[in-house]
Design a protein around this motif. Structure first.
Motif, mmCIF file in Angstrom:
data_model
loop_
_atom_site.group_PDB
_atom_site.id
_atom_site.type_symbol
_atom_site.label_atom_id
_atom_site.label_comp_id
_atom_site.label_asym_id
_atom_site.label_seq_id
_atom_site.Cartn_x
_atom_site.Cartn_y
_atom_site.Cartn_z
ATOM 1 N N ALA A 367 72.088 12.207 -29.366
ATOM 2 C CA ALA A 367 71.631 13.575 -29.136
ATOM 3 C C ALA A 367 70.107 13.632 -29.198
ATOM 4 O O ALA A 367 69.466 14.262 -28.364
ATOM 5 C CB ALA A 367 72.249 14.511 -30.154
ATOM 6 N N GLU A 368 69.520 12.960 -30.187
ATOM 7 C CA GLU A 368 68.070 13.042 -30.354
ATOM 8 C C GLU A 368 67.507 11.778 -30.980
ATOM 9 O O GLU A 368 68.124 11.179 -31.860
ATOM 10 C CB GLU A 368 67.699 14.240 -31.242
ATOM 11 C CG GLU A 368 67.784 15.571 -30.534
ATOM 12 C CD GLU A 368 67.324 16.721 -31.407
ATOM 13 O OE1 GLU A 368 66.120 16.965 -31.477
ATOM 14 O OE2 GLU A 368 68.193 17.358 -32.032
ATOM 15 N N LYS A 393 69.777 11.108 -34.291
ATOM 16 C CA LYS A 393 71.061 11.738 -34.616
ATOM 17 C C LYS A 393 71.944 11.728 -33.382
ATOM 18 O O LYS A 393 71.453 11.685 -32.255
ATOM 19 C CB LYS A 393 70.864 13.161 -35.154
ATOM 20 C CG LYS A 393 70.202 14.137 -34.228
ATOM 21 C CD LYS A 393 70.240 15.550 -34.807
ATOM 22 C CE LYS A 393 69.394 15.724 -36.062
ATOM 23 N NZ LYS A 393 69.447 17.081 -36.610
ATOM 24 N N GLY A 394 73.226 11.750 -33.607
ATOM 25 C CA GLY A 394 74.145 11.735 -32.480
ATOM 26 C C GLY A 394 75.511 11.261 -32.916
ATOM 27 O O GLY A 394 75.684 10.740 -34.020
ATOM 28 N N SER A 395 76.467 11.451 -32.023
ATOM 29 C CA SER A 395 77.854 11.146 -32.384
ATOM 30 C C SER A 395 78.124 9.656 -32.461
ATOM 31 O O SER A 395 79.180 9.247 -32.932
ATOM 32 C CB SER A 395 78.799 11.788 -31.371
ATOM 33 O OG SER A 395 78.727 13.185 -31.493
ATOM 34 N N ILE A 397 76.230 7.594 -34.150
ATOM 35 C CA ILE A 397 75.713 7.100 -35.432
ATOM 36 C C ILE A 397 76.894 6.797 -36.366
ATOM 37 O O ILE A 397 77.909 7.481 -36.325
ATOM 38 C CB ILE A 397 74.782 8.164 -36.078
ATOM 39 C CG1 ILE A 397 73.643 8.546 -35.136
ATOM 40 C CG2 ILE A 397 74.270 7.702 -37.435
ATOM 41 C CD1 ILE A 397 72.632 7.472 -34.880
#
Lengths: 579, 579
Positions: A367-368, A393-395, A397
Motif C-alpha cells: 500500500a505504501e 505497510k501493506g497486506s 507484510i
C-alpha cells in the motif's frame, strides 16, 4: 445503497495454493519440474501435492501445525510449498547451510510435528536428534527422509519416506480439495527464520493473503511473462524463493531444479532447458563470470536475472549483462514476504546501471513505502540525499514474529513495518537503499553508506569482491575499513608486505578520486574470500568484529580466523552460518 | 502456533485507489492523461482527484452514496474513477448511448446524489430532468456539468461546474488521505448497469477488493508492461473500461483520451503518442481496417489490442494483425468485474488464430472456472465438444445486483456465478465460449453455436459482418438464419432479387463446404448495417425478432425497420440502445 451479503461464489480466500490447481488445468501438457532425468507435468505435480497433503492429514497434521524441511532445491522442496499448506499446515523451510546447533534452536522454537530432511543431510539429522534427546518426545518430532525419486535405496516398511507418503496418499483431487479449503486468508502459510543464531530466533509468519499478493506483485514487477523456464539458483528456503515457488505455478512455468550452484551447472541448465529467468544474490554474479558468455544467437533472448539481498555493485551488473544476462534489482525482506520493489528496465544503458544499483519503485502489492526520519517520523525530502529509515505497510507484510511479541512490537512501531534499512528518495521517485541502519558508518557525525564505498571499489579492475565496515577512529568515532578480494592472478601466492601496502594505497587513492575524502576507507584488508552466510550474503558483523581490533594506520594482521582458504570452505560455512 | 493479531502495518484494505498515490510518487514526471492539447502528469492527476474528492465530501457525499456520470472518454471520466471512491462513494458510469428514458430508469434505480454530465449531452440532461420532475426533489439529484478544461464558457457562480469543484477542493493530499481511508475492502466502488432497458435494471455492484484483484489479473493476463501508452477506444463506462481505468495508474501508463472512435482519430493518436495498448469490441476492427496499415518501421512494436464482448471471427483477427495490431482475446463479464480470461500469444500463427477465437485460460484473480452441465452440475469432459454453462468463483466476482435479490440469487445458484454463457473445454485446458446460452440454436435437439457459423461466414471474402440467430422451423424447431453485411462494393445500389438469391446460395454453399450441413444457415438476410448497442455489440435479440417473422425458404422481407441507413445512424443508436 443496500447491503449485499457475500457468498461462496464471490468470497474466496486469497491463497497461492489456487495457482497449482489452475496450472494443472490451464497448462496440462507443460513441464512443471525438471530435476536431472526426472520430469513432471503440472497435472502430475498437482496430483503429487494432493497425495502428500492427504498423507500429512492422515499423520494427524492439523491446521496451523508446523512442518519443517531441510532440503536443497529439489522437487520435494517445491511440492511442499503447496502440499503442506494444502493440509492446513505451515511450511518452515530451514537454511540448509546452518549447523545442527542452529537448526536445533529453530526446531525448539518452531515446534514442528514433522521434519522432512534430504538424505544428503543424514549426518546432520543424526546430530540434530542427538541435540534434542529428551525434547524429542516432548516436541513429538517425526523425521522423514527425502530420497531421490528413483533412488535404489530400499526403505523399510516401518520407515516412512517422502515418496512413500506420496504413494500412499489419496489421489482424488476432489476429495482433497474439500479437505484443504482454506477458511481464513490471514492464516499462516509459511514460517521463515531470518537468522540461525541461537539467541532470539525470529520466525517470520507470512500468510496466505500476503504470499498471494506478493506473488502477483513479483510477477508484475519483474514483468514475468507466461510459461517462463525458471532456474532455481536462489534457495527455495530463502523467503520461499522470493515467492517464485508460487509464481512459477501462477505462470505455468517450468522449474529447473539444481542441487549445486556452480558455473558449469548453471550454464549447462540454461542451455539444455532454454532457461529464461533466475534469481540470485549479487555474489552469484561472480560465479556466472567464471562461465562462458551466453550464445544469444542460439536463444530467443537474454536470461532475466532478478537479484537482491544486497545492492549489486553497478560495475558487476555491467559485466554480467555482457555475458547475456538481463539484470533487474529487487529489494526485499523476509518480513515483507519477498521482494517489495523493483527497478525499471527502460532507460539508456548508462542510466540503467545507476538505477539498477538503486532499487526503485514500491511494488503494487504494497500500500505504501516511505522513507522517514527515524526520530521525527517525518518523510525525508525527495532530494536523493537525505537519509532515513525505510518504512512500509501493506497486506503482504508479515503477520509478525512467532512467539516473539517484543520483536513484533518493535517491527510494527508507528503503524508501519520498520525495516531497519536506510535509504533516500530521488526526485524521480526511485528509492535507493543506502545500507542496513546497523552498517551505516558514522564518521564525525556524518553518515557514510558502506554500499556507496563498495560500489566504487567494485569499479577498480583488480577488485573481485569488497565489503566496507566501520572501524573505530580516535577522532571521528568511526571511519571506513575495506575488506577486499582481488581478481585471481592479482593475489600472488608469494605475498610481501610492500606489495600489499602498494595495493592498499592504490585502492584508497582510487576511492579518493571517486568519493568525498571523508567517506574513503583508511584501511584495506586483503582476503582470499569474504565470510558469507548460506545465502551468499557477506557477513558484515564478522568483518566489523575484525575491524574493531584494527587501529587506523596500524599494521594489518590478517588473522588465521579470517583468511578462509578455499579448500576449507565447508568449515567456513559452518562457522559463518552461526553468525 | 500462536495467534498473531493483525495491525495497521499489515492489514491494509485492497483498493485500486492506492495505485494513484503510488503513480504520483513512482512516476512523478510521466504523463498521466492526454486529451487534445490538455496534458497532466501523475502528480497533477492525483492532486485533481484529491481536490474533487474533498469537494464531493463538502457536498455531503457520504460513504456508499452513488455518484452517476454520463461522459465520453475524457479526463474527468478517468479522474472520477478515483475521486468518487476516494470520497467513499460509489461511481455509476452510464452508457452514453442510452436515451433519456433508459437513463432515467437507471437513475430511479441507482438513486445517485449527483449526476455529472458532459456539456455535449446538455439536451439529454434536460430531457432526463423533464422525465424526473417530481422525483427530482425526492431523488435529491444534483446535476453538475463537465466542461472542457479550458472552455471559454463562463459558469455562473451559483452553477457548480466540474472544474469549479476541483478548483475549490482541498489540495492537501495528506488531509484527504485521512478522509478517504477505505475501511472495508468489500465496500462497493462502482455500480455498472448491464443494460439500459426500463424493465428489471441490473446494477452490478463491484467492490474495492474485486476491482483491485481484477486489475492485477488483467495486467498479468495481458502481460502489460510498465509505462504503456493506452488509447481509450473502449468506453470507460463499459465495465470501468475492463478495469484499465485503474490498470494504467498501476502501470504508470499514459491515458490517451478520445471523444470519437473513428479510423482517422485512432490512427492519428496512435502515431502522435506512440500508443502501445488499446481495448475494443471486435466490431472496432472494421473501423481499424478502414485506416492505413501501421508503419512498424517507425514504431518499437505493434499496438497490442485486447478485444472482447463477443468472440472475434478469426478471419477478422488475421486481417487486423496484418495492419500492425497484435490481438489478444479476452472473455469477460460485468458481473466478473472485467475480463476473466485471456488467450496465450505463443503459438505459431495458424494455431494462434484458432486459439484467439477461443478465449483461453482463467485469469489468476479467479479462484475457479468450470464448464458444467446446467442440470446435473457436473463438469463437462475436456473434449472440446461437450457444451456446458460457464461457472466461476473468486474474489473478483461482483457482490451482487443492486436491489434485485431475485436476480442476485439466480446469478449465484449452486455457489458459483452462473454466467449464462455456453462453452467447451479443450483437452489443452483452453476454454472456448460457444455462445450466450440464449443464442444457442437448438435444431432437432442438437446445439448449434451461432458463433461457429459466424466464424465461417467471416472467412468469405465478400462478408464484412455477420450474425446468426435462430429462425423457427416446422420440423427441426429452430434452424440458423444469417444476417450479413457485405464488403463495400459488393452491395451495389441497384439491387435485384436474383442477385440477392445468388448471393444467398453462394454463402449457404460456402457454409456447407465448411460446416456440418445441419448447422448451416437456411436463410441469409442482407443488411446495410447490423443493429448494435452503444458498445458496438450486435443486438441479436432484435435480429431474432426479425427471424421469427421469417419462414424457412420464404421470400425475405428486409423491412424498413431493419435496413438502417448509415446516414440515419443517430436515430439507429437511439432505437437500438433501448434493446
Amino acid at each position: 445503497m443496500d447491503k449485499l451479503e457475500l457468498c461462496e461464489a464471490n468470497n474466496v480466500p486469497l491463497t497461492p495454493i489456487t495457482f497449482l490447481k489452475r496450472a494443472s488445468e490451464c497448462y496440462p501438457t507443460r513441464t512443471s519440474i525438471i530435476n536431472g532425468q526426472t520430469r513432471f507435468t503440472w497435472p502430475q505435480t498437482y496430483d503429487r501435492c494432493c497425495r502428500l497433503a492427504s498423507s500429512l492429514i492422515s499423520l494427524n497434521i492439523a491446521k496451523n501445525d508446523v512442518v519443517s524441511v531441510v532440503a536443497p532445491n529439489i522437487p520435494a522442496m517445491y511440492e511442499m510449498h503447496f502440499a503442506v499448506p494444502m493440509a492446513g499446515a505451515v511450511l518452515n523451510p530451514i537454511n540448509t547451510r546452518l549447523d545442527a546447533t542452529s537448526i536445533t534452536a529453530i526446531l525448539r522454537h518452531a515446534k514442528p510435528k514433522i521434519l522432512f530432511i534430504d538424505r544428503s543431510f543424514e549426518p546432520l539429522a543424526r546430530e540434530i536428534l542427538l541435540l534434542l534427546p529428551c525434547e524429542n518426545s516432548q516436541l513429538n518430532l517425526r523425521v522423514i527422509y527425502i530420497d531421490e525419486i528413483n533412488s535404489p535405496r530400499v526403505v523399510s516398511p516401518e520407515e516412512l519416506g517422502y515418496e512413500g507418503l506420496i504413494q500412499r496418499g489419496e489421489p482424488t483431487a476432489l476429495l482433497v480439495s474439500r479437505m484443504f479449503r482454506i477458511q481464513d486468508e490471514q492464516d499462516p502459510i509459511s514460517l521463515n527464520y531470518t537468522s540461525g543464531t541461537t539467541a532470539d530466533p525470529k520466525g517470520v509468519v507470512v500468510t496466505h493473503r500476503g504470499t498471494y499478493l506478493s506473488t502477483l506483485s513479483a510477477i508484475i514487477g519483474w514483468e514475468m511473462g507466461t510459461c517462463p523456464v525458471y532456474l532455481w539458483t536462489l534457495p527455495m528456503f530463502h523467503c520461499n524463493g522470493w515467492t517464485f515457488t508460487w509464481a512459477t505455478a501462477a505462470r505455468g512455468g517450468t522449474n529447473v531444479c539444481m542441487r549445486n550452484v556452480t558455473a558449469p551447472e548453471i550454464y549447462k541448465n540454461i542451455e539444455m532447458h532454454n532457461v529464461t529467468h533466475m534469481c540470485c544474490a549479487p555474489t552469484v554474479f561472480n560465479i556466472l563470470l567464471r562461465g562462458n558468455r551466453l550464445d544469444l544467437s542460439q536463444r530467443s533472448g537474454p536470461v532475466h536475472v532478478l537479484t537482491g539481498g544486497s545492492p549489486p555493485p553497478p560495475a558487476l551488473v555491467k559485466k554480467v549483462q555482457r555475458f547475456g544476462f538481463q539484470v533487474m534489482h529487487a529489494y526485499g525482506l523476509t518480513e515483507a514476504t519477498g521482494i517489495i520493489d523493483t527497478i525499471l528496465n527502460l532507460l539508456p544503458e548508462n542510466q540503467q546501471m545507476e538505477l539498477k544499483a538503486r532499487q526503485g519503485l514500491g511494488i503494487l502489492g504494497l500500500a505504501e513505502v516511505d522513507i522517514k526520519n527515524n526520530e521525527t517520523q517525518e518523510s525525508v525530502p525527495r532530494d536523493g540525499k537525505t537519509m532515513g529509515e525505510i518504512f512500509m505497510k501493506g497486506s503482504s507484510i508479515m503477520k509478525g514474529y512467532l512467539n516473539n511479541p517484543k520483536a513484533t512490537f518493535e517491527a510494527f512501531k508507528h503503524g508501519w513495518l520498520n525495516t531497519g534499512d536506510v535509504g533516500v528518495i530521488h526526485p524521480d521517485g526511485h528509492i535507493e537503499i543506502k545500507d542496513r541502519s546497523k552498517y551505516i558508518i558514522i564518521s564525525g557525525g556524518e553518515n557514510i553508506s558502506s554500499v556507496e564505498v563498495e560500489n566504487v571499489l567494485y569499479k577498480h579492475p583488480k577488485v573481485l569482491e569488497a565489503a566496507v565496515v566501520a572501524m573505530p577512529h580516535p577522532t571521528w568515532g568511526e571511519t571506513p575499513c575495506a575488506f577486499v578480494v582481488l581478481q585471481r592472478g592479482e593475489d600472488d601466492k608469494e605475498d610481501c608486505e610492500d606489495k600489499s601496502l602498494t595495493r592498499e594505497r592504490d585502492l584508497i587513492n582510487f576511492c579518493r578520486d571517486n568519493l568525498p575524502h571523508f567517506t574513503c576507507p583508511r584501511k584495506v584488508v586483503f582476503l582470499e574470500e569474504l565470510p558469507k552466510n548460506g545465502n551468499g550474503k557477506i557477513l558484515k558483523p564478522k568483518l566489523r568484529d575484525i575491524a574493531k581490533g584494527l587501529v587506523d594506520d596500524s599494521k594489518v594482521n590478517v588473522t588465521s580466523e579470517i583468511v578462509q582458504r578455499r579448500e576449507d570452505k565447508l568449515r567456513v560455512d559452518r562457522i559463518t552460518s552461526r553468525l
